[in-house]
Motif scaffolding. Structure first.
Motif, PDB file in Angstrom:
ATOM      1  N   ARG A  16      -6.913  -2.458  -7.520  1.00 23.37           N
ATOM      2  CA  ARG A  16      -7.282  -1.043  -7.485  1.00 23.37           C
ATOM      3  C   ARG A  16      -7.716  -0.615  -6.080  1.00 23.37           C
ATOM      4  NH1 ARG A  16     -10.890  -1.886 -12.970  1.00 23.37           N
ATOM      5  NH2 ARG A  16      -9.096  -2.270 -14.374  1.00 23.37           N
ATOM      6  N   ARG A  17      -8.475  -1.480  -5.402  1.00 21.05           N
ATOM      7  CA  ARG A  17      -8.877  -1.162  -4.034  1.00 21.05           C
ATOM      8  C   ARG A  17      -7.667  -1.132  -3.092  1.00 21.05           C
ATOM      9  NH1 ARG A  17     -13.458  -4.256  -5.583  1.00 21.05           N
ATOM     10  NH2 ARG A  17     -12.451  -6.179  -4.875  1.00 21.05           N
ATOM     11  N   TYR A  18      -6.714  -2.030  -3.341  1.00 21.33           N
ATOM     12  CA  TYR A  18      -5.476  -2.044  -2.552  1.00 21.33           C
ATOM     13  C   TYR A  18      -4.727  -0.731  -2.727  1.00 21.33           C
ATOM     14  CZ  TYR A  18      -0.663  -3.198  -1.279  1.00 21.33           C
ATOM     15  OH  TYR A  18       0.599  -3.182  -0.730  1.00 21.33           O
ATOM     16  N   ILE A  19      -4.676  -0.223  -3.987  1.00 21.50           N
ATOM     17  CA  ILE A  19      -4.011   1.053  -4.259  1.00 21.50           C
ATOM     18  C   ILE A  19      -4.704   2.183  -3.503  1.00 21.50           C
ATOM     19  CG2 ILE A  19      -3.575   2.776  -6.070  1.00 21.50           C
ATOM     20  CD1 ILE A  19      -3.191   0.429  -8.023  1.00 21.50           C
ATOM     21  N   GLN A  20      -6.026   2.192  -3.510  1.00 16.77           N
ATOM     22  CA  GLN A  20      -6.784   3.271  -2.885  1.00 16.77           C
ATOM     23  C   GLN A  20      -6.647   3.264  -1.355  1.00 16.77           C
ATOM     24  OE1 GLN A  20     -10.631   2.358  -4.478  1.00 16.77           O
ATOM     25  NE2 GLN A  20     -10.236   3.330  -6.475  1.00 16.77           N
ATOM     26  N   GLU A  21      -6.427   2.085  -0.769  1.00 14.84           N
ATOM     27  CA  GLU A  21      -6.356   1.961   0.683  1.00 14.84           C
ATOM     28  C   GLU A  21      -4.925   1.993   1.222  1.00 14.84           C
ATOM     29  OE1 GLU A  21      -8.305  -1.710   1.330  1.00 14.84           O
ATOM     30  OE2 GLU A  21     -10.318  -0.964   0.792  1.00 14.84           O
ATOM     31  N   SER A  22      -3.916   1.823   0.353  1.00 12.78           N
ATOM     32  CA  SER A  22      -2.527   1.715   0.808  1.00 12.78           C
ATOM     33  C   SER A  22      -1.954   3.071   1.220  1.00 12.78           C
ATOM     34  CB  SER A  22      -1.670   1.111  -0.309  1.00 12.78           C
ATOM     35  OG  SER A  22      -0.310   1.095   0.077  1.00 12.78           O
ATOM     36  N   PRO A  23      -1.175   3.112   2.309  1.00 10.88           N
ATOM     37  CA  PRO A  23      -0.503   4.357   2.740  1.00 10.88           C
ATOM     38  C   PRO A  23       0.823   4.595   2.015  1.00 10.88           C
ATOM     39  CG  PRO A  23      -0.094   2.622   4.341  1.00 10.88           C
ATOM     40  CD  PRO A  23      -0.984   2.032   3.301  1.00 10.88           C
ATOM     41  N   LYS A  24       1.247   3.648   1.156  1.00 10.33           N
ATOM     42  CA  LYS A  24       2.536   3.761   0.475  1.00 10.33           C
ATOM     43  C   LYS A  24       2.498   4.869  -0.563  1.00 10.33           C
ATOM     44  CE  LYS A  24       3.597  -1.177   1.032  1.00 10.33           C
ATOM     45  NZ  LYS A  24       3.933  -2.443   0.342  1.00 10.33           N
ATOM     46  N   SER A  25       3.673   5.315  -0.987  1.00  9.38           N
ATOM     47  CA  SER A  25       3.764   6.362  -2.006  1.00  9.38           C
ATOM     48  C   SER A  25       3.416   5.792  -3.382  1.00  9.38           C
ATOM     49  CB  SER A  25       5.167   6.955  -2.036  1.00  9.38           C
ATOM     50  OG  SER A  25       6.095   5.988  -2.509  1.00  9.38           O
ATOM     51  N   ASP A  26       3.150   6.698  -4.322  1.00  6.79           N
ATOM     52  CA  ASP A  26       2.814   6.268  -5.685  1.00  6.79           C
ATOM     53  C   ASP A  26       3.942   5.459  -6.310  1.00  6.79           C
ATOM     54  OD1 ASP A  26       0.496   7.674  -5.329  1.00  6.79           O
ATOM     55  OD2 ASP A  26       1.102   9.404  -6.522  1.00  6.79           O
ATOM     56  N   ARG A  27       5.189   5.905  -6.099  1.00 13.90           N
ATOM     57  CA  ARG A  27       6.329   5.223  -6.707  1.00 13.90           C
ATOM     58  C   ARG A  27       6.528   3.844  -6.097  1.00 13.90           C
ATOM     59  NH1 ARG A  27      10.015   7.000 -10.034  1.00 13.90           N
ATOM     60  NH2 ARG A  27       9.251   9.144  -9.768  1.00 13.90           N
ATOM     61  N   GLU A  28       6.346   3.734  -4.788  1.00 10.48           N
ATOM     62  CA  GLU A  28       6.510   2.433  -4.125  1.00 10.48           C
ATOM     63  C   GLU A  28       5.466   1.429  -4.633  1.00 10.48           C
ATOM     64  OE1 GLU A  28       8.368   3.705   0.228  1.00 10.48           O
ATOM     65  OE2 GLU A  28       6.176   3.669  -0.089  1.00 10.48           O
ATOM     66  N   LEU A  29       4.224   1.888  -4.760  1.00  8.73           N
ATOM     67  CA  LEU A  29       3.172   0.993  -5.249  1.00  8.73           C
ATOM     68  C   LEU A  29       3.413   0.578  -6.699  1.00  8.73           C
ATOM     69  CD1 LEU A  29      -0.042   2.592  -3.701  1.00  8.73           C
ATOM     70  CD2 LEU A  29       0.864   0.298  -3.245  1.00  8.73           C
ATOM     71  N   ALA A  30       3.913   1.516  -7.497  1.00  3.88           N
ATOM     72  CA  ALA A  30       4.183   1.206  -8.897  1.00  3.88           C
ATOM     73  C   ALA A  30       5.250   0.128  -9.018  1.00  3.88           C
ATOM     74  CB  ALA A  30       4.609   2.472  -9.633  1.00  3.88           C
ATOM     75  N   GLN A  31       6.325   0.234  -8.190  1.00  2.92           N
ATOM     76  CA  GLN A  31       7.390  -0.767  -8.218  1.00  2.92           C
ATOM     77  C   GLN A  31       6.903  -2.112  -7.677  1.00  2.92           C
ATOM     78  OE1 GLN A  31      10.519   1.125  -5.959  1.00  2.92           O
ATOM     79  NE2 GLN A  31      11.278   2.295  -7.728  1.00  2.92           N
ATOM     80  N   GLU A  32       6.058  -2.062  -6.655  1.00  3.07           N
ATOM     81  CA  GLU A  32       5.562  -3.291  -6.045  1.00  3.07           C
ATOM     82  C   GLU A  32       4.636  -4.064  -6.985  1.00  3.07           C
ATOM     83  OE1 GLU A  32       2.482  -4.601  -2.486  1.00  3.07           O
ATOM     84  OE2 GLU A  32       3.463  -2.632  -2.395  1.00  3.07           O
ATOM     85  N   LEU A  33       3.771  -3.338  -7.694  1.00  2.00           N
ATOM     86  CA  LEU A  33       2.752  -3.977  -8.533  1.00  2.00           C
ATOM     87  C   LEU A  33       3.170  -4.119 -10.002  1.00  2.00           C
ATOM     88  CD1 LEU A  33      -0.343  -2.115  -7.059  1.00  2.00           C
ATOM     89  CD2 LEU A  33       0.428  -4.442  -6.527  1.00  2.00           C
ATOM     90  N   GLY A  34       4.301  -3.500 -10.372  1.00  2.00           N
ATOM     91  CA  GLY A  34       4.769  -3.599 -11.747  1.00  2.00           C
ATOM     92  C   GLY A  34       3.927  -2.806 -12.730  1.00  2.00           C
ATOM     93  N   ILE A  35       3.437  -1.675 -12.295  1.00  2.00           N
ATOM     94  CA  ILE A  35       2.636  -0.807 -13.161  1.00  2.00           C
ATOM     95  C   ILE A  35       3.230   0.589 -13.153  1.00  2.00           C
ATOM     96  CG2 ILE A  35       0.494  -2.107 -12.866  1.00  2.00           C
ATOM     97  CD1 ILE A  35      -0.346  -0.174 -10.721  1.00  2.00           C
ATOM     98  N   SER A  36       2.691   1.488 -13.971  1.00  3.37           N
ATOM     99  CA  SER A  36       3.235   2.839 -14.049  1.00  3.37           C
ATOM    100  C   SER A  36       2.718   3.697 -12.896  1.00  3.37           C
ATOM    101  CB  SER A  36       2.850   3.493 -15.376  1.00  3.37           C
ATOM    102  OG  SER A  36       1.452   3.686 -15.442  1.00  3.37           O
ATOM    103  N   VAL A  37       3.441   4.765 -12.635  1.00  4.20           N
ATOM    104  CA  VAL A  37       3.048   5.701 -11.583  1.00  4.20           C
ATOM    105  C   VAL A  37       1.725   6.375 -11.950  1.00  4.20           C
ATOM    106  CG1 VAL A  37       3.708   7.817 -10.354  1.00  4.20           C
ATOM    107  CG2 VAL A  37       5.434   6.078 -10.865  1.00  4.20           C
ATOM    108  N   SER A  38       1.550   6.666 -13.238  1.00  2.95           N
ATOM    109  CA  SER A  38       0.313   7.335 -13.661  1.00  2.95           C
ATOM    110  C   SER A  38      -0.908   6.453 -13.414  1.00  2.95           C
ATOM    111  CB  SER A  38       0.399   7.713 -15.142  1.00  2.95           C
ATOM    112  OG  SER A  38       0.571   6.558 -15.940  1.00  2.95           O
ATOM    113  N   THR A  39      -0.732   5.122 -13.555  1.00  2.00           N
ATOM    114  CA  THR A  39      -1.839   4.208 -13.279  1.00  2.00           C
ATOM    115  C   THR A  39      -2.195   4.229 -11.801  1.00  2.00           C
ATOM    116  OG1 THR A  39      -1.218   2.754 -15.115  1.00  2.00           O
ATOM    117  CG2 THR A  39      -2.601   1.797 -13.385  1.00  2.00           C
ATOM    118  N   VAL A  40      -1.182   4.247 -10.957  1.00  2.00           N
ATOM    119  CA  VAL A  40      -1.426   4.325  -9.510  1.00  2.00           C
ATOM    120  C   VAL A  40      -2.175   5.606  -9.175  1.00  2.00           C
ATOM    121  CG1 VAL A  40      -0.326   4.507  -7.245  1.00  2.00           C
ATOM    122  CG2 VAL A  40       0.600   2.922  -8.956  1.00  2.00           C
TER     123      VAL A  40
END
Length: 290
Positions: A16-40
């Motif tokens: 969760r902290r990685y998500i909050q600090e990452s400059p990547k887009s929501d969709r990129e993070l969702a694909q990278e972490l295997g979670i939904s966009v809404s969770t990101v």
């Protein structure tokens, strides 16, 4: 370090902290972490990385403490199953309550499960299958002290047929053994079947079995009904009510306690089918198996 997460959590505090600090887009993070966009998006909008409590922020108590006591008494006295108890509270008392909410009250009082209520006479179809048929009347007495605005002290008599659960109740300004005999005449006239025996547990009002000239003894002898009396001093305890009756039972409205008891007994006997009776009302069940 032990981390406590919600049972359905798909991320850890580190992710969760990685998500909050990452400059990547929501969709990129969702694909990278295997979670939904809404969770990101949810964790990006939060300033912390821990699960919030699932306890409701505001808990509304539907029932007053006095109402809970009455419901517990109904459960223990009449061994009313949860589904039927919901009907009694919602329709008979006109007090809105959910099945889950009522179950919580019973669990708090440790009377949620029927097997903790002690051995009782079998009801409904279970009794019929064991060879026990309707016709055994149990009579009870309780003195109730209400506030002066509600009439002060009353003496409540009620009868319950053991197999069908059929009920009859009245509230009087006074009580005597002779009044009980007159009341039983009305009960017999209203019952949908014959009465073979009467059981009671109040030794002062109903008398002991050895007293031959007691009014209840005389009444049973005249009617050809078997009488059983067991001593129980607890039945002489007065129930004191510290709130208005209309607050305790919204359904009572402008009715007197006596009129309300007769009304709710009529509804219970004729309008509310019960599972243990094969989806029949107490009147229908007694008539079918008398």
């Amino acid at each position: 370090m032990e981390i406590k997460l919600h049972a359905n959590a798909t991320t850890t505090p580190r992710v969760r902290r990685y998500i909050q600090e990452s400059p990547k887009s929501d969709r990129e993070l969702a694909q990278e972490l295997g979670i939904s966009v809404s969770t990101v998006r949810r964790w990006r909008n939060r300033t912390d990385a821990v699960d919030r409590t699932t306890t409701p922020k505001s808990i509304h108590k539907v029932l007053r403490q006095e109402q809970s006591a009455v419901i517990n008494w109904l459960r223990q006295t009449f061994i009313v199953p949860l589904d039927e108890l919901v009907t009694v509270v919602a329709c008979g008392m006109q007090q809105p309550v959910s099945r889950a909410g009522l179950d919580r009250y019973l669990r708090r009082a440790e009377i949620a499960h029927m097997n903790v209520l002690g051995a009782r006479v079998m009801r409904g179809k279970k009794a019929i299958r064991s060879g026990v048929f309707p016709g055994n009347l149990r009579i009870f007495y309780r003195r109730i002290s209400l506030l002066p605005q509600d009439g002060g002290e009353f003496h409540v008599l009620w009868a319950e047929e053991a197999v069908s659960g059929w009920l009859a109740a009245r509230a009087y300004a006074g009580a005597s053994a002779q009044l009980v005999a007159h009341w039983l005449d009305d009960v017999i006239a209203a019952a949908p079947g014959d009465i073979q025996s009467v059981e009671t547990e109040n030794k002062k009002l109903f008398g002991m079995g050895a007293v031959k000239d007691h009014p209840l003894q005389t009444w049973c002898a005249e009617k050809g009904v078997t009488l059983t009396v067991s001593a129980d001093d607890a039945t002489d305890i007065t129930l004191h009510l510290e709130c208005r009756l209309a607050e305790l039972i919204p359904a009572i409205g402008e009715l007197s306690l006596d009129a309300y008891l007769q009304q709710v007994c009529e509804q219970y006997n004729r309008q509310w089918p019960q599972k243990k009776l094969g989806d029949l009302t107490p009147v229908q069940f007694w008539q079918q198996y008398r």
